[in-house]
Motif scaffolding. Structure first.
Motif, PDB file in Angstrom:
ATOM      1  N   PRO A  45      46.534 117.129  54.807  1.00  8.10           N
ATOM      2  CA  PRO A  45      46.375 118.155  53.773  1.00  8.10           C
ATOM      3  C   PRO A  45      45.242 117.839  52.807  1.00  8.10           C
ATOM      4  O   PRO A  45      44.580 118.717  52.300  1.00  8.10           O
ATOM      5  CB  PRO A  45      47.740 118.163  53.064  1.00  8.10           C
ATOM      6  CG  PRO A  45      48.355 116.835  53.389  1.00  8.10           C
ATOM      7  CD  PRO A  45      47.836 116.474  54.745  1.00  8.10           C
ATOM      8  N   ASP A  46      45.031 116.531  52.542  1.00  6.99           N
ATOM      9  CA  ASP A  46      43.945 116.166  51.632  1.00  6.99           C
ATOM     10  C   ASP A  46      42.603 116.511  52.238  1.00  6.99           C
ATOM     11  O   ASP A  46      41.680 116.966  51.574  1.00  6.99           O
ATOM     12  CB  ASP A  46      43.999 114.671  51.308  1.00  6.99           C
ATOM     13  CG  ASP A  46      45.235 114.316  50.493  1.00  6.99           C
ATOM     14  OD1 ASP A  46      45.730 115.210  49.784  1.00  6.99           O
ATOM     15  OD2 ASP A  46      45.693 113.170  50.579  1.00  6.99           O
ATOM     16  N   LYS A  47      42.478 116.313  53.582  1.00  2.00           N
ATOM     17  CA  LYS A  47      41.218 116.606  54.255  1.00  2.00           C
ATOM     18  C   LYS A  47      40.935 118.098  54.237  1.00  2.00           C
ATOM     19  O   LYS A  47      39.816 118.534  54.040  1.00  2.00           O
ATOM     20  CB  LYS A  47      41.301 116.097  55.697  1.00  2.00           C
ATOM     21  CG  LYS A  47      39.949 115.918  56.368  1.00  2.00           C
ATOM     22  CD  LYS A  47      40.102 115.329  57.750  1.00  2.00           C
ATOM     23  CE  LYS A  47      40.611 113.919  57.683  1.00  2.00           C
ATOM     24  NZ  LYS A  47      40.691 113.303  59.022  1.00  2.00           N
ATOM     25  N   LYS A  48      41.969 118.894  54.432  1.00  4.60           N
ATOM     26  CA  LYS A  48      41.814 120.344  54.411  1.00  4.60           C
ATOM     27  C   LYS A  48      41.426 120.806  53.014  1.00  4.60           C
ATOM     28  O   LYS A  48      40.603 121.688  52.839  1.00  4.60           O
ATOM     29  CB  LYS A  48      43.118 121.006  54.842  1.00  4.60           C
ATOM     30  CG  LYS A  48      43.050 122.518  54.905  1.00  4.60           C
ATOM     31  CD  LYS A  48      44.362 123.054  55.415  1.00  4.60           C
ATOM     32  CE  LYS A  48      44.325 124.582  55.479  1.00  4.60           C
ATOM     33  NZ  LYS A  48      45.588 125.133  55.958  1.00  4.60           N
ATOM     34  N   GLU A  49      42.007 120.185  52.015  1.00  9.08           N
ATOM     35  CA  GLU A  49      41.713 120.558  50.645  1.00  9.08           C
ATOM     36  C   GLU A  49      40.276 120.206  50.281  1.00  9.08           C
ATOM     37  O   GLU A  49      39.598 120.949  49.580  1.00  9.08           O
ATOM     38  CB  GLU A  49      42.669 119.824  49.713  1.00  9.08           C
ATOM     39  CG  GLU A  49      42.516 120.192  48.249  1.00  9.08           C
ATOM     40  CD  GLU A  49      43.483 119.465  47.361  1.00  9.08           C
ATOM     41  OE1 GLU A  49      43.384 119.605  46.130  1.00  9.08           O
ATOM     42  OE2 GLU A  49      44.345 118.741  47.899  1.00  9.08           O
ATOM     43  N   ASP A  50      39.802 119.052  50.824  1.00 12.48           N
ATOM     44  CA  ASP A  50      38.440 118.625  50.517  1.00 12.48           C
ATOM     45  C   ASP A  50      37.423 119.632  51.017  1.00 12.48           C
ATOM     46  O   ASP A  50      36.374 119.831  50.405  1.00 12.48           O
ATOM     47  CB  ASP A  50      38.160 117.250  51.135  1.00 12.48           C
ATOM     48  CG  ASP A  50      38.890 116.139  50.392  1.00 12.48           C
ATOM     49  OD1 ASP A  50      39.001 115.049  50.945  1.00 12.48           O
ATOM     50  OD2 ASP A  50      39.351 116.380  49.252  1.00 12.48           O
ATOM     51  N   LYS A  51      37.701 120.255  52.177  1.00  8.71           N
ATOM     52  CA  LYS A  51      36.762 121.215  52.733  1.00  8.71           C
ATOM     53  C   LYS A  51      36.606 122.424  51.831  1.00  8.71           C
ATOM     54  O   LYS A  51      35.560 123.050  51.800  1.00  8.71           O
ATOM     55  CB  LYS A  51      37.226 121.655  54.125  1.00  8.71           C
ATOM     56  CG  LYS A  51      37.099 120.565  55.180  1.00  8.71           C
ATOM     57  CD  LYS A  51      37.540 121.072  56.532  1.00  8.71           C
ATOM     58  CE  LYS A  51      37.407 120.000  57.604  1.00  8.71           C
ATOM     59  NZ  LYS A  51      37.837 120.475  58.931  1.00  8.71           N
ATOM     60  N   LYS A  52      37.654 122.735  51.138  1.00  6.72           N
ATOM     61  CA  LYS A  52      37.622 123.915  50.289  1.00  6.72           C
ATOM     62  C   LYS A  52      37.068 123.595  48.902  1.00  6.72           C
ATOM     63  O   LYS A  52      36.713 124.492  48.166  1.00  6.72           O
ATOM     64  CB  LYS A  52      39.033 124.513  50.162  1.00  6.72           C
ATOM     65  CG  LYS A  52      39.581 125.052  51.475  1.00  6.72           C
ATOM     66  CD  LYS A  52      40.956 125.650  51.255  1.00  6.72           C
ATOM     67  CE  LYS A  52      41.522 126.232  52.548  1.00  6.72           C
ATOM     68  NZ  LYS A  52      42.860 126.807  52.353  1.00  6.72           N
ATOM     69  N   GLU A  53      37.031 122.299  48.539  1.00 12.84           N
ATOM     70  CA  GLU A  53      36.575 121.925  47.219  1.00 12.84           C
ATOM     71  C   GLU A  53      35.067 122.119  47.066  1.00 12.84           C
ATOM     72  O   GLU A  53      34.300 121.828  47.984  1.00 12.84           O
ATOM     73  CB  GLU A  53      36.930 120.466  46.925  1.00 12.84           C
ATOM     74  CG  GLU A  53      38.398 120.229  46.621  1.00 12.84           C
ATOM     75  CD  GLU A  53      38.672 118.777  46.273  1.00 12.84           C
ATOM     76  OE1 GLU A  53      39.545 118.529  45.432  1.00 12.84           O
ATOM     77  OE2 GLU A  53      38.010 117.903  46.854  1.00 12.84           O
ATOM     78  N   THR A  54      34.669 122.552  45.924  1.00 15.24           N
ATOM     79  CA  THR A  54      33.245 122.665  45.619  1.00 15.24           C
ATOM     80  C   THR A  54      32.760 121.336  45.057  1.00 15.24           C
ATOM     81  O   THR A  54      33.559 120.462  44.692  1.00 15.24           O
ATOM     82  CB  THR A  54      33.010 123.774  44.599  1.00 15.24           C
ATOM     83  OG1 THR A  54      33.682 123.441  43.370  1.00 15.24           O
ATOM     84  CG2 THR A  54      33.532 125.113  45.119  1.00 15.24           C
ATOM     85  N   LEU A  55      31.438 121.191  44.979  1.00 10.96           N
ATOM     86  CA  LEU A  55      30.885 119.948  44.435  1.00 10.96           C
ATOM     87  C   LEU A  55      31.314 119.759  42.987  1.00 10.96           C
ATOM     88  O   LEU A  55      31.640 118.640  42.569  1.00 10.96           O
ATOM     89  CB  LEU A  55      29.359 119.969  44.551  1.00 10.96           C
ATOM     90  CG  LEU A  55      28.632 118.733  43.986  1.00 10.96           C
ATOM     91  CD1 LEU A  55      29.093 117.464  44.681  1.00 10.96           C
ATOM     92  CD2 LEU A  55      27.124 118.898  44.103  1.00 10.96           C
ATOM     93  N   ASP A  56      31.337 120.852  42.218  1.00  7.62           N
ATOM     94  CA  ASP A  56      31.735 120.747  40.811  1.00  7.62           C
ATOM     95  C   ASP A  56      33.169 120.245  40.672  1.00  7.62           C
ATOM     96  O   ASP A  56      33.460 119.415  39.802  1.00  7.62           O
ATOM     97  CB  ASP A  56      31.595 122.101  40.115  1.00  7.62           C
ATOM     98  CG  ASP A  56      30.139 122.486  39.895  1.00  7.62           C
ATOM     99  OD1 ASP A  56      29.290 121.583  39.921  1.00  7.62           O
ATOM    100  OD2 ASP A  56      29.854 123.682  39.720  1.00  7.62           O
ATOM    101  N   SER A  57      34.055 120.766  41.524  1.00 12.81           N
ATOM    102  CA  SER A  57      35.450 120.324  41.435  1.00 12.81           C
ATOM    103  C   SER A  57      35.586 118.865  41.865  1.00 12.81           C
ATOM    104  O   SER A  57      36.393 118.121  41.314  1.00 12.81           O
ATOM    105  CB  SER A  57      36.343 121.218  42.302  1.00 12.81           C
ATOM    106  OG  SER A  57      35.992 121.110  43.675  1.00 12.81           O
ATOM    107  N   LYS A  58      34.762 118.425  42.830  1.00 10.90           N
ATOM    108  CA  LYS A  58      34.793 117.025  43.248  1.00 10.90           C
ATOM    109  C   LYS A  58      34.250 116.116  42.153  1.00 10.90           C
ATOM    110  O   LYS A  58      34.763 115.014  41.936  1.00 10.90           O
ATOM    111  CB  LYS A  58      33.975 116.846  44.526  1.00 10.90           C
ATOM    112  CG  LYS A  58      34.621 117.427  45.771  1.00 10.90           C
ATOM    113  CD  LYS A  58      33.770 117.151  46.994  1.00 10.90           C
ATOM    114  CE  LYS A  58      34.413 117.712  48.254  1.00 10.90           C
ATOM    115  NZ  LYS A  58      33.600 117.445  49.449  1.00 10.90           N
ATOM    116  N   ILE A  59      33.217 116.595  41.469  1.00 15.15           N
ATOM    117  CA  ILE A  59      32.673 115.800  40.362  1.00 15.15           C
ATOM    118  C   ILE A  59      33.714 115.642  39.265  1.00 15.15           C
ATOM    119  O   ILE A  59      33.870 114.557  38.684  1.00 15.15           O
ATOM    120  CB  ILE A  59      31.392 116.462  39.814  1.00 15.15           C
ATOM    121  CG1 ILE A  59      30.259 116.345  40.846  1.00 15.15           C
ATOM    122  CG2 ILE A  59      30.971 115.803  38.510  1.00 15.15           C
ATOM    123  CD1 ILE A  59      28.991 117.090  40.452  1.00 15.15           C
TER     124      ILE A  59
END
Length: 324
Positions: A135-149
């Motif tokens: 689930p974390d991997k699937k969520e990462d695909k949907k995350e934008t760079l801003d949300s990851k930052i």
């Protein structure tokens, strides 16, 4: 004499005629009245045609009324047909939408009993059979760079480097040596824990160990290191680092995150970096060449091909490696 007799004879004749007219006056009057009555009877008497007129009027009213009623009914029927057609069209559209929604849910596997374990990729590119996706991997695909930052950007806040370092080439070539680790830890020591005078400065081992623990999981192995041309010699007997050299002015670099990749607990943060002088000029750290066209507030990524790029590798919150 003869003329006089003739005149008298004419007067007697006129008198006789006058008497005769008076005798027939009543008959004449009667006759005239009779003729007038006969002529009057020949005229049209409207009373004789009253019933026929009334009948004709009623028939015309009924015909006109019937005609208007038929027209009204036709209009009402036409209006009802239009309304019925519109309602039918709307119902068909709704049925089509519902049908498409059901079909979409069916294709998406909504009605499958094992829908939670079904592959979530395209059928032509899916290489796993009903494996449970991370689930974390699937969520990462949907995350934008801003949300990851927002989520991981804090990791590089404790990594402070400057253009006057003695380890610049090791740093940007991805060579994370022990002395470079000590240098990075030194940058996190509070200034109040660094004792300095005109000729020397020193730090205690425990202060460097506390700073070191913020960046690295392993324990510090104290060795002599350099900080901006000043050599900090380690005295194991005193557990202190002491330097008798003058430290060059720090020129802290600026960073901009351009990518963040995650794989379980491993987080790789890619940054483009440069040095901005007090006058607002941007420089390449390794070559010390000025980047032309730079304006204060510009993103570093705009000049990425003229600056330095580095990747920071973290295991959880700890720095484990740096890469070109």
């Amino acid at each position: 004499m003869a003329k006089k007799q003739e005149l008298e004879t004419k007067e007697e004749t006129l008198k006789d005629k006058d008497i005769k007219i008076k005798n027939f006056k009543e008959d004449i009057d009667k006759y005239i009245k009779q003729r007038v009555d006969e002529e009057t009877k020949k005229g049209i008497n409207i009373k004789d045609y009253k019933e026929q007129i009334d009948k004709y009027a009623r028939e015309r009213v009924e015909v006109e009324t019937s005609s208007q009623t038929v027209k009204t009914l036709k209009k009402q029927l036409s209006s009802k047909k239009c309304a019925s057609a519109v309602k039918s069209f709307i119902i068909l559209c709704l049925l089509a939408c519902i049908g498409y929604g059901i079909y979409y849910l069916y294709k998406d596997g909504y009605f499958d009993e094992n829908k939670e374990t079904k592959c979530d990729c395209k059928e032509t590119k899916c290489d796993i059979d009903n494996d449970i996706k991370d689930p974390d991997k699937k969520e990462d695909k949907k995350e934008t760079l801003d949300s990851k930052i927002s989520k991981y950007g804090y990791l590089i806040e404790n990594i402070k480097f400057d253009a006057n370092s003695n380890y610049t080439r090791d740093y940007y070539n991805g060579n994370l040596t022990n002395v470079l680790k000590e240098y990075l830890a030194y940058k996190l020591i509070d200034e109040e824990n660094i004792s300095s005078d005109e000729d020397s400065s020193f730090i205690e081992l425990r202060d460097l160990e506390k700073a070191y623990a913020k960046l690295f999981k392993e324990d510090l192995e104290p060795v002599t290191f350099k900080y901006n041309n000043a050599t900090y010699n380690y005295l194991s007997s005193k557990e202190i680092f002491i330097s008798s050299n003058t430290i060059n002015e720090s020129k802290n670099i600026v960073k901009e995150i351009t990518a963040i990749d995650t794989d379980e607990d491993t987080i790789i943060i890619t940054c483009v970096e440069g040095y901005v002088s007090d006058s607002g000029r941007l420089y390449n750290i390794l070559s010390n060449k000025e980047v032309s066209g730079y304006k204060d507030g510009d993103k570093l990524s705009k000049y990425q091909n003229k600056l330095n790029t580095i990747k920071y590798v973290f295991d959880g919150k700890y720095l484990t490696d740096i890469r070109k």
